[in-house]
Design a protein around this motif. Structure first.
Motif: not given
Length: 964
Positions: A436-445
């Motif tokens: 599972q990947i929660n899209l909320n957890s993604i930050v600019p990188s």
């Protein structure tokens, strides 16, 4: 190689589509019932291809049932796969076509009919990798590199000229502004750029507007430099059936595949079946975002498919990736891509299929999906599959698909249960593993400074770069003394003084792979550029900036949306279409910058919106390279350094002295989506179609021979008949032992195919340069290794010629090794040449992940021609291991937990081993060294097919014998 009629074993599954069209299809769900219903969608596509092609010869009923029983057979059986089509790009396509031409010679020599040698599978070849940046905004007045081949003797290549700078409105009453491309005024942003036969339309009255001078100049030089190669391609398209060549200047292979070649559902003689493709570009995986099964392999395997043989793969595990939540509005699509990439890499999906599902999938546009699928080479999956759904159909409708075909497509896909519907409560597929990947957890990188997997949150960038300066030399470190980290070197450039320091950006490139297919990030870069220019910000002129779109479609929407002139104002002017900076084809940095870097031993930076940033790939003097989204590439170019905290430090100041921060000019998601909806339209796809089918004046005017066998020019330095078939016999000889082999190279971990066979420029002191010089070429005419892949003499000399190759015998990065009988330190080719003259076989010692990176045939062909008989490594990238087997090199693997160090090997010993008559997959062999040490290794063959190919001396020999 003739076989019974395909599909005969399952004719009872053929039905007529229930839409009054009389189209037929194999109703595969009837075969498996509940078993079929829980298969992953990607496996259902494999199963349909197996059913349709089942002939009891190349595809057996047992293979079909193995796929149907995927749940119990995954990872345990080898299955054949017949893709619907093949895609080649020119760097790997030219050796494939040269091999075909050489195979015709070999078949004739053995008494066969050379006319039988042609692709049995539809094959498209896109000429997209030969572009180099000879001109950009900073260097438009510079003399171009004329390249080798026929430029001087050909004279002027065409009467094409730059068009006038201004076109009249022709009296249209609806025109709301001027088409003057020379100013950025009230109606600014309507400057256009496009190449011949793909006119850009003025957004006011839909009249063609001119293309920039840089595109014309770079294309002119490209045709001169690569004339011999282009003539060979054109000959191939005429003499070989089922070969279509997409002319240069059209776009990247994977994007042309996505925008023009993809069918989603194939139709052949009223039979419908799923589109699928394999090809010689690692980014073929992009089309999985459209629900088209496809992945990249090497030219050797691709040639087999072109000849009517199936591709072979171990029935893969399928990892279900459930996407939940929604991404932060300030996160770009590329952040989502890199976030998912990092997660999949950490989970470990190498050699597996990944299939996406969950509520988060429907929130991703098709371009987001294709960008995620395009990054497969970075997390090691064979492919990442997004089943067709309503989002897919809506996208296809917007891109001009015929509505009647779309209706048949939807009806067919639903009939065979290949259509995904989030509202459907039917049973979900059963996967090998679910993550599972929660899209909320993604930050600019961003990713860097030396590897794409080393991801850095944008908020941590400054502290991370400073940590890299402190760390020891390695994947993240540069080991700069503390007292040197604040050093500043002044340079004078174009009459002004500038200061360079550690972290200074000297290359900023928005390039042609990975990102340009995604309008949202490209438009975000353009909108950011617009806001920056309006705020009075500029990019320092010494920074080598460039914009190399993957296709004319990108130029179209950047132009029609009005952002292109702002990108140009900041130095991001279109330089052409094709691989450029990404494969090392960047223009040289200025002498002032080079001298400053050398004087201060500075860690300067390149920032690019690509997917590869290995050290030394862009330029040997640029030590830190970061992958970033296109808007961040522009932002870092404006800042002039990566040593900046965008949250607290300004990019610059406006004319009044007010600080301008990144958040002041960052476009909102709503702005980007509005522009995307307005300008990513049907006309873009129509333009690409016209351009692909019409070609261009230079391509259309190329004269080529009309003959069954290619008339090899012995003086050519581009196209040469390779020596793979020189000792070919009608029957294979018994496997020979490897006796008293010396180690050519002792390598460490993560040796990439770029280390083994570089695609960039040819160094003036290299063996390849000496070869070309001896044939009368000047350094300006050398071109790149990628462009000369049709010449085995150049490519063999270019094997292990990467300046960043670290051979433990030498102790520092250099394309050198030791010739142990004499004790000399030589270029790798020169040492191998001496070994061959002495009749001494060679092996290579390596660590983990040998052959990682892009699929590259010459990374196997080159070592083979150097005399390498085996590679002994801790682990392999699967595609490269397949290439080694396909060319006749034995892939040997240390036992688990063992390596050269643990066994006490110095690499200076000689090695001997014998192959058993009954070689079997994964068999253990004993190696004896000249010091008396005996140890066991694994022969890394996965199946009987690989063993058969190895016994024949490789796939090329195997296929040639089939025709003779």
């Amino acid at each position: 190689m003739d076989a019974p009629s395909a599909g005969y074993a399952f004719e009872y599954l053929i039905e007529t589509l229930n839409d009054s069209s009389h189209k037929k299809f194999f109703n595969v769900p009837r075969l498996g019932g509940t078993k079929y219903d829980v298969l992953p969608y990607s496996i259902r596509v494999l199963l349909e291809a197996a059913v349709r092609n089942c002939d009891g010869f190349l595809m057996k009923r047992e293979d079909v049932m193995n796929i149907l029983d995927w749940k119990t057979k995954q990872s345990n059986v080898e299955v054949p796969f017949f893709p619907a089509r093949v895609l080649l790009q020119d760097f790997t396509g030219i050796p494939a076509m040269v091999d075909f031409a050489a195979m015709r010679e070999a078949v004739k020599t053995l008494g066969g009919d050379p006319k039988k040698v042609h692709p049995a599978c539809p094959t498209d070849l896109t000429v997209d990798h030969s572009l180099q940046i000879d001109f950009n905004k900073c260097a438009i007045q510079n003399a171009p590199n004329p390249g080798g081949g026929d430029l001087q003797k050909a004279g002027k290549l065409s009467p094409l000229r730059v068009q006038p700078k201004k076109l009249p409105c022709r009296g249209q009453t609806t025109c709301r502004g001027s088409c003057d491309s020379g100013e950025l005024g009230r109606n600014s942003g309507r400057f256009s750029s496009q190449i011949e036969n793909t006119p850009i339309l003025c957004p006011f009255h839909l009249q063609p507007v001119p293309e920039p001078e840089t595109v014309l100049k770079n294309q002119e030089v490209e045709f001169g430099r690569n004339r011999e190669r282009l003539q060979f391609f054109k000959w191939s398209s005429r003499v070989f059936k089922n070969v279509a060549v997409i002319p240069p200047g059209t776009g990247m292979a994977h994007q042309v595949n996505l925008e023009y070649l993809s069918r989603v559902v194939f139709e052949e003689k009223d039979l419908l079946f799923p589109d699928s493709v394999i090809g010689t570009d690692s980014h073929i995986t992009m089309v999985n975002g459209l629900g088209i099964l496809g992945w990249g392999v090497g030219g050797i395997e691709t040639e087999a498919v072109m000849l009517g043989l199936p591709a072979s793969l171990t029935l893969p595990e399928v990892v279900g990736c459930e996407l939940t939540g929604s991404s932060n509005p300030f996160v770009t699509s590329i952040d989502v891509v890199l976030g998912i990439t990092k997660h999949l890499r950490q989970v470990g999906v190498a050699g597996k299929f990944v299939e996406f599902f969950g509520s988060g999938v429907s929130q991703l546009s098709i371009v987001d999906r294709t960008t995620i699928a395009n990054m497969c080479p970075e997390y090691g999956a064979i492919l990442s599959f997004f089943p067709v759904d309503n989002v897919t159909l809506k996208h296809l409708e917007h891109t001009g698909f015929d509505k009647a075909k779309l209706k048949s497509m939807e009806t067919y896909l639903k009939a065979v249960k290949l259509f995904r519907n989030d509202q459907d409560n039917s049973r979900e597929p059963e996967y090998s593993q679910v993550i599972q990947i929660n899209l909320n957890s993604i930050v600019p990188s961003v990713s860097g400074p030396k590897r794409p997997q080393d991801r850095v949150a944008l908020t941590d960038m400054k502290s991370d770069f400073q940590a890299c300066l402190n760390e020891k030399v390695g994947f993240k470190g540069f080991q700069i003394a503390a007292e040197k980290q604040n050093d500043i070197v002044s340079i004078h450039y174009e009459g002004s003084e500038y200061k360079l320091s550690h972290g200074s950006v000297v290359i900023a490139a928005v390039i042609s792979c990975t990102n340009n297919c995604n309008p949202s990030v490209m438009l975000a870069a353009g909108l950011l550029a617009k806001k920056a220019v309006e705020a009075g910000l500029r990019v320092k002129p010494y920074i080598r900036t460039s914009l190399s779109p993957g296709s004319g479609m990108v130029t179209h929407y950047l132009s029609s949306s009005g952002v292109l002139p702002y990108l140009s104002k900041l130095g991001f002017e279109i330089v052409g279409y094709g691989c450029s900076t990404c494969v090392g084809n960047t223009a040289p940095l200025s002498e002032a910058v080079l001298n400053a870097v050398k004087q201060g031993d500075l860690v300067t930076c390149g920032v690019l919106s690509g997917n590869k940033n290995f050290e030394g790939r862009l330029c040997d003097c640029v030590r830190a390279n970061y992958l970033a989204s296109p808007p961040l590439v522009v932002a870092y170019a404006i800042a002039g350094t990566v040593n900046i905290d965008f949250q607290t430090e300004p990019l610059g100041t406006d004319p009044t002295g007010r600080n301008i921060y990144l958040h002041d000019i960052w476009p909102s998601r709503e702005e980007v989506h509005q522009i995307e909806e307005e300008h990513v339209v049907l006309s873009m796809f129509k333009a690409l179609k016209e351009k692909t089918e019409m070609g261009n004046k230079r391509w259309n005017s190329l004269e080529v021979p009309d003959s069954v066998l290619f008339p090899w020019d012995l003086k050519s330095t581009y196209i040469r008949c390779p020596s793979f078939f020189d000792k070919l016999t009608k029957e294979p000889v018994a496997l020979q032992p490897i006796e008293n082999a010396h180690v050519l190279l002792y390598l460490g971990d993560s040796v990439t195919t770029d280390h083994i066979s570089p695609a960039g420029s040819i160094a003036r002191s290299s063996p390849a340069a000496k070869y070309l010089t001896n044939r009368g070429l000047t350094p300006r005419e050398f071109n790149s290794y990628g462009a000369r892949r049709g010449n085995d003499a150049v490519m063999t000399r270019g094997t292990f010629a990467n300046i960043k190759l670290f051979n433990k015998f030498i102790g520092k990065p250099a394309p050198k090794t030791v010739h142990f009988p004499s004790g000399q330190t030589l270029d790798v080719f020169e040492a191998a040449e001496l070994y061959q003259k002495e009749g001494i076989p060679l092996i290579i010692l390596a660590g983990k992940k040998y052959g990682s990176g892009n699929s590259r045939d010459w990374a196997a062909k080159g070592p083979y021609l150097l005399g390498v008989k085996a590679v002994l490594a801790e682990s392999y990238e699967k595609i490269h291991k397949d290439h080694l087997i396909g060319i006749g090199i034995a892939p040997l693997q240390f036992l688990p937990g063992e390596n050269a160090d643990s066994l006490g090997l110095s690499g200076r010993e000689t090695f001997s081993l014998t192959f058993p008559e009954e070689l079997s997959p994964g068999v253990t062999l004993n190696i004896k060294t000249s010091t008396g040490k005996v140890f066991s290794v694994i022969a890394s063959f996965e199946n009987d097919v690989e063993i058969t190919l190895f016994k024949h001396g490789g796939l090329l020999n195997f296929v040639a014998r089939k025709f003779s």
